[in-house]
Design an enzyme around this catalytic site. Structure first.
Site, PDB file in Angstrom:
ATOM      1  CB  ILE A  14       5.245  -5.377  -7.470  1.00 16.25           C
ATOM      2  CG1 ILE A  14       5.890  -6.765  -7.583  1.00 16.25           C
ATOM      3  CG2 ILE A  14       3.853  -5.383  -8.087  1.00 16.25           C
ATOM      4  CD1 ILE A  14       5.133  -7.844  -6.849  1.00 16.25           C
ATOM      5  CD  GLU A  29       6.719  -9.310   0.649  1.00 16.99           C
ATOM      6  OE1 GLU A  29       5.891  -8.601   0.048  1.00 16.99           O
ATOM      7  OE2 GLU A  29       7.874  -8.903   0.962  1.00 16.99           O
ATOM      8  CG  HIS A  65       7.111  -6.976  -2.767  1.00 18.82           C
ATOM      9  ND1 HIS A  65       5.988  -6.894  -1.981  1.00 18.82           N
ATOM     10  CD2 HIS A  65       7.020  -5.966  -3.672  1.00 18.82           C
ATOM     11  CE1 HIS A  65       5.236  -5.875  -2.376  1.00 18.82           C
ATOM     12  NE2 HIS A  65       5.845  -5.292  -3.399  1.00 18.82           N
ATOM     13  N   GLY A  73       1.662  -3.393  -0.897  1.00 22.63           N
ATOM     14  CA  GLY A  73       0.271  -3.408  -1.333  1.00 22.63           C
ATOM     15  C   GLY A  73      -0.017  -2.113  -2.062  1.00 22.63           C
ATOM     16  CD  GLU A  74      -3.150   1.801  -4.253  1.00 24.84           C
ATOM     17  OE1 GLU A  74      -3.805   2.216  -3.282  1.00 24.84           O
ATOM     18  OE2 GLU A  74      -2.454   2.542  -4.966  1.00 24.84           O
ATOM     19  CB  SER A  75       0.757   3.241  -0.556  1.00 23.12           C
ATOM     20  OG  SER A  75       0.650   4.080  -1.687  1.00 23.12           O
ATOM     21  CB  CYS A 102       6.442  -2.377  -1.526  1.00 16.20           C
ATOM     22  SG  CYS A 102       5.910  -1.771  -3.147  1.00 16.20           S
TER      23      CYS A 102
END
EC number: 3.5.1.2
Length: 258
Positions: free
Chosen positions: A142, A204, A202, A46-48, A78
């Site tokens: 990503i 998933e 990723h 995600g956006e860390s 990620c």
């Protein structure tokens, strides 16, 4: 016992769907007290920075550090990798809080912006050895981080050559070392240290379930190593037969990329 999936932001639904495909129940974790109901955890991509702010808002960092420090199996993908790293560079001004646990230095945004996201075949013989299949897997990167350095007790599972046009990366002065340029011809993108697993990509978002099975094997191994008194309070990580049978009859509700 179900596998916890940190559900603050990012691809937690995709991880829960991937677990469901292999017959494992995943539960969303949003509050510190919910960690008491699981004995393993996935921290998704995600956006860390956003994830860190939300974790701080919900006072999750002390509970996450205790969970990791207790030896529970944890997998970070990620942004989750960034969370688990002991050291992070390339962060936004002011940095972000880390959970720590992995003896590594990670570059938060090594491969560039969203436009530089890419997919590539990664060579992962360790994954094939444990879970079968080919020696490669599809890596979906990503706006991805990369691992620049690891400690002596860290097992490298996959790495990736550094492109010739990769922008210069400078490692800051840490622990008495002088500032220096990163000049290695490859970066690490998957590691394991004890009960901690981390991938810069990723899994998933693909149809390859081997990474989730690999993590579940770590969970089972950790359960077997637990003392009898600890094992008494733990439940089976797998869903019951009725849940597993239903999986084959239900259309997956999330896009899975071949």
């Amino acid at each position: 016992m179900a596998v916890g999936v940190l559900a603050l932001q990012g691809s937690y639904n995709e991880h829960i769907a991937a677990l469901r495909r292999i017959g494992v129940k995943g539960v969303e974790i949003k509050k510190p007290e919910q960690l008491r109901g699981v004995d393993s955890l996935i921290i998704p991509g995600g956006e860390s920075t956003t994830m860190a702010k939300l974790a701080e808002l919900h006072n999750l960092f002390p509970a996450l550090r205790e969970f990791v420090g207790s030896g529970n199996p944890v997998w970070g993908t990620c942004a989750g990798l960034i969370f688990l790293a002991n050291k992070a560079v390339g962060q936004k001004t002011g940095g972000q809080e880390l959970v720590g646990g992995l003896d590594c230095t990670v570059h938060r945004n090594f491969f560039g912006s969203q436009l530089q996201s890419f997919e590539i075949e990664l060579v992962v013989p360790k994954l094939a050895e444990k879970e079968g299949g080919t020696n490669t897997c599809r890596g979906v990167f990503i706006r991805a981080p990369a691992i620049l350095e690891v400690g002596p007790n860290v097992e490298v599972i996959a790495d990736l050559p550094v492109s010739s046009d990769q922008p210069k990366v400078v490692l800051p002065a840490i622990d008495g070392q002088e500032e220096r340029e990163f000049t290695d011809d490859k970066v690490i993108v998957a590691i394991k240290q004890g009960n901690l697993l981390a991938t810069a990509f990723h899994p998933e978002l693909t149809s390859d379930s081997r990474w989730h099975r690999y993590f579940m094997a770590m969970v089972e191994e950790a359960k077997q190593e637990a003392t009898p008194s600890e094992a008494l309070v733990k439940y089976d990580v797998y869903a019951n037969d009725e849940d597993v049978n239903a999986i084959g009859k239900r259309h997956l509700d999330l896009p899975i990329f071949e």
